[in-house]
Design a protein around this motif. Structure first.
Motif, PDB file in Angstrom:
ATOM      1  N   MET A  35     123.806 -73.522  27.716  1.00 23.09           N
ATOM      2  CA  MET A  35     123.385 -73.623  29.093  1.00 23.09           C
ATOM      3  C   MET A  35     124.590 -73.982  29.956  1.00 23.09           C
ATOM      4  O   MET A  35     125.328 -74.892  29.621  1.00 23.09           O
ATOM      5  CB  MET A  35     122.284 -74.685  29.201  1.00 23.09           C
ATOM      6  CG  MET A  35     121.971 -75.090  30.606  1.00 23.09           C
ATOM      7  SD  MET A  35     120.564 -76.217  30.835  1.00 23.09           S
ATOM      8  CE  MET A  35     120.783 -77.452  29.615  1.00 23.09           C
ATOM      9  N   PRO A  36     124.766 -73.294  31.069  1.00 25.86           N
ATOM     10  CA  PRO A  36     125.885 -73.644  31.965  1.00 25.86           C
ATOM     11  C   PRO A  36     125.671 -75.014  32.601  1.00 25.86           C
ATOM     12  O   PRO A  36     124.539 -75.500  32.676  1.00 25.86           O
ATOM     13  CB  PRO A  36     125.855 -72.541  33.027  1.00 25.86           C
ATOM     14  CG  PRO A  36     124.630 -71.756  32.809  1.00 25.86           C
ATOM     15  CD  PRO A  36     124.000 -72.183  31.529  1.00 25.86           C
ATOM     16  N   ASP A  37     126.750 -75.620  33.045  1.00 25.20           N
ATOM     17  CA  ASP A  37     126.684 -76.948  33.664  1.00 25.20           C
ATOM     18  C   ASP A  37     126.448 -76.877  35.163  1.00 25.20           C
ATOM     19  O   ASP A  37     126.431 -77.905  35.828  1.00 25.20           O
ATOM     20  CB  ASP A  37     127.966 -77.727  33.385  1.00 25.20           C
ATOM     21  CG  ASP A  37     128.091 -78.101  31.920  1.00 25.20           C
ATOM     22  OD1 ASP A  37     127.074 -78.092  31.202  1.00 25.20           O
ATOM     23  OD2 ASP A  37     129.212 -78.398  31.492  1.00 25.20           O
ATOM     24  N   THR A  38     126.313 -75.662  35.700  1.00 24.21           N
ATOM     25  CA  THR A  38     126.046 -75.512  37.129  1.00 24.21           C
ATOM     26  C   THR A  38     125.012 -74.413  37.349  1.00 24.21           C
ATOM     27  O   THR A  38     124.777 -73.578  36.478  1.00 24.21           O
ATOM     28  CB  THR A  38     127.321 -75.156  37.925  1.00 24.21           C
ATOM     29  OG1 THR A  38     127.827 -73.909  37.447  1.00 24.21           O
ATOM     30  CG2 THR A  38     128.375 -76.249  37.823  1.00 24.21           C
ATOM     31  N   TYR A  39     124.411 -74.448  38.514  1.00 25.37           N
ATOM     32  CA  TYR A  39     123.467 -73.416  38.940  1.00 25.37           C
ATOM     33  C   TYR A  39     123.808 -73.086  40.383  1.00 25.37           C
ATOM     34  O   TYR A  39     123.963 -73.992  41.207  1.00 25.37           O
ATOM     35  CB  TYR A  39     122.029 -73.933  38.846  1.00 25.37           C
ATOM     36  CG  TYR A  39     121.011 -72.974  39.415  1.00 25.37           C
ATOM     37  CD1 TYR A  39     120.488 -71.945  38.638  1.00 25.37           C
ATOM     38  CD2 TYR A  39     120.587 -73.074  40.729  1.00 25.37           C
ATOM     39  CE1 TYR A  39     119.568 -71.049  39.154  1.00 25.37           C
ATOM     40  CE2 TYR A  39     119.661 -72.191  41.263  1.00 25.37           C
ATOM     41  CZ  TYR A  39     119.153 -71.179  40.472  1.00 25.37           C
ATOM     42  OH  TYR A  39     118.249 -70.293  40.992  1.00 25.37           O
ATOM     43  N   THR A  40     123.945 -71.822  40.692  1.00 29.74           N
ATOM     44  CA  THR A  40     124.214 -71.387  42.058  1.00 29.74           C
ATOM     45  C   THR A  40     122.903 -70.910  42.670  1.00 29.74           C
ATOM     46  O   THR A  40     122.250 -70.013  42.132  1.00 29.74           O
ATOM     47  CB  THR A  40     125.271 -70.267  42.085  1.00 29.74           C
ATOM     48  OG1 THR A  40     126.453 -70.748  41.424  1.00 29.74           O
ATOM     49  CG2 THR A  40     125.606 -69.868  43.509  1.00 29.74           C
ATOM     50  N   THR A  41     122.534 -71.539  43.774  1.00 23.47           N
ATOM     51  CA  THR A  41     121.238 -71.269  44.382  1.00 23.47           C
ATOM     52  C   THR A  41     121.172 -69.890  45.037  1.00 23.47           C
ATOM     53  O   THR A  41     122.192 -69.307  45.400  1.00 23.47           O
ATOM     54  CB  THR A  41     120.910 -72.312  45.464  1.00 23.47           C
ATOM     55  OG1 THR A  41     121.883 -72.233  46.511  1.00 23.47           O
ATOM     56  CG2 THR A  41     120.870 -73.714  44.882  1.00 23.47           C
ATOM     57  N   ILE A  42     119.927 -69.435  45.154  1.00 22.37           N
ATOM     58  CA  ILE A  42     119.644 -68.270  45.976  1.00 22.37           C
ATOM     59  C   ILE A  42     118.738 -68.760  47.105  1.00 22.37           C
ATOM     60  O   ILE A  42     118.063 -69.790  46.969  1.00 22.37           O
ATOM     61  CB  ILE A  42     118.994 -67.118  45.178  1.00 22.37           C
ATOM     62  CG1 ILE A  42     117.701 -67.568  44.512  1.00 22.37           C
ATOM     63  CG2 ILE A  42     119.946 -66.556  44.150  1.00 22.37           C
ATOM     64  CD1 ILE A  42     116.929 -66.437  43.858  1.00 22.37           C
ATOM     65  N   SER A  43     118.742 -68.080  48.203  1.00 24.85           N
ATOM     66  CA  SER A  43     117.981 -68.506  49.371  1.00 24.85           C
ATOM     67  C   SER A  43     116.509 -68.721  49.015  1.00 24.85           C
ATOM     68  O   SER A  43     115.877 -67.866  48.408  1.00 24.85           O
ATOM     69  CB  SER A  43     118.112 -67.458  50.470  1.00 24.85           C
ATOM     70  OG  SER A  43     117.426 -67.883  51.630  1.00 24.85           O
ATOM     71  N   GLY A  44     115.994 -69.886  49.380  1.00 26.51           N
ATOM     72  CA  GLY A  44     114.601 -70.209  49.126  1.00 26.51           C
ATOM     73  C   GLY A  44     114.358 -71.010  47.866  1.00 26.51           C
ATOM     74  O   GLY A  44     113.229 -71.453  47.619  1.00 26.51           O
ATOM     75  N   ASP A  45     115.383 -71.222  47.031  1.00 20.97           N
ATOM     76  CA  ASP A  45     115.222 -72.041  45.829  1.00 20.97           C
ATOM     77  C   ASP A  45     114.713 -73.431  46.201  1.00 20.97           C
ATOM     78  O   ASP A  45     115.058 -73.975  47.258  1.00 20.97           O
ATOM     79  CB  ASP A  45     116.560 -72.213  45.092  1.00 20.97           C
ATOM     80  CG  ASP A  45     116.834 -71.135  44.067  1.00 20.97           C
ATOM     81  OD1 ASP A  45     115.904 -70.399  43.699  1.00 20.97           O
ATOM     82  OD2 ASP A  45     117.997 -71.046  43.615  1.00 20.97           O
ATOM     83  N   THR A  46     113.902 -74.012  45.323  1.00 20.33           N
ATOM     84  CA  THR A  46     113.418 -75.383  45.483  1.00 20.33           C
ATOM     85  C   THR A  46     113.791 -76.175  44.232  1.00 20.33           C
ATOM     86  O   THR A  46     114.104 -75.597  43.191  1.00 20.33           O
ATOM     87  CB  THR A  46     111.889 -75.411  45.653  1.00 20.33           C
ATOM     88  OG1 THR A  46     111.288 -74.814  44.499  1.00 20.33           O
ATOM     89  CG2 THR A  46     111.453 -74.677  46.917  1.00 20.33           C
ATOM     90  N   TRP A  47     113.738 -77.502  44.349  1.00 22.99           N
ATOM     91  CA  TRP A  47     114.096 -78.355  43.215  1.00 22.99           C
ATOM     92  C   TRP A  47     113.278 -78.033  41.971  1.00 22.99           C
ATOM     93  O   TRP A  47     113.821 -77.873  40.884  1.00 22.99           O
ATOM     94  CB  TRP A  47     113.902 -79.842  43.568  1.00 22.99           C
ATOM     95  CG  TRP A  47     114.888 -80.387  44.529  1.00 22.99           C
ATOM     96  CD1 TRP A  47     114.648 -80.727  45.842  1.00 22.99           C
ATOM     97  CD2 TRP A  47     116.266 -80.669  44.303  1.00 22.99           C
ATOM     98  NE1 TRP A  47     115.797 -81.209  46.421  1.00 22.99           N
ATOM     99  CE2 TRP A  47     116.809 -81.191  45.505  1.00 22.99           C
ATOM    100  CE3 TRP A  47     117.101 -80.540  43.204  1.00 22.99           C
ATOM    101  CZ2 TRP A  47     118.144 -81.577  45.616  1.00 22.99           C
ATOM    102  CZ3 TRP A  47     118.439 -80.918  43.313  1.00 22.99           C
ATOM    103  CH2 TRP A  47     118.952 -81.427  44.510  1.00 22.99           C
ATOM    104  N   ASP A  48     111.965 -77.940  42.147  1.00 20.95           N
ATOM    105  CA  ASP A  48     111.125 -77.701  40.973  1.00 20.95           C
ATOM    106  C   ASP A  48     111.319 -76.305  40.400  1.00 20.95           C
ATOM    107  O   ASP A  48     111.297 -76.110  39.185  1.00 20.95           O
ATOM    108  CB  ASP A  48     109.659 -77.992  41.258  1.00 20.95           C
ATOM    109  CG  ASP A  48     109.092 -77.209  42.430  1.00 20.95           C
ATOM    110  OD1 ASP A  48     109.868 -76.695  43.256  1.00 20.95           O
ATOM    111  OD2 ASP A  48     107.854 -77.116  42.526  1.00 20.95           O
TER     112      ASP A  48
END
Length: 69
Positions: A1-14
């Motif tokens: 699993m990567p140590d980062t996540y790059t968001t996309i528009s509209g992503d939420t925490w859950d």
């Protein structure tokens, strides 16, 4: 699993927690490691979040030798 996540528009925490960790319940863990975005409810695109692995803990009802202790 990567140590980062790059968001996309509209992503939420859950939603991010579900995608990264397989469980929405890990949203709190994700928030703890990205306090600079704690007030964000919906993310814009291209924000890089830290996604450290969730520590695995054995159930407390196991005997010590099965908990690794």
């Amino acid at each position: 699993m990567p140590d980062t996540y790059t968001t996309i528009s509209g992503d939420t925490w859950d939603g991010i927690a579900l995608e990264v960790y397989g469980s929405e319940a890990e949203a709190d863990w994700l928030m703890q490691h990205n306090p600079q975005y704690i007030t964000t409810t919906k993310f814009a695109s291209s924000i890089v979040l830290q996604t450290p692995a969730v520590p695995v803990t054995a159930p407390a009802n196991l005997p010590p030798w099965k908990r690794g202790g």
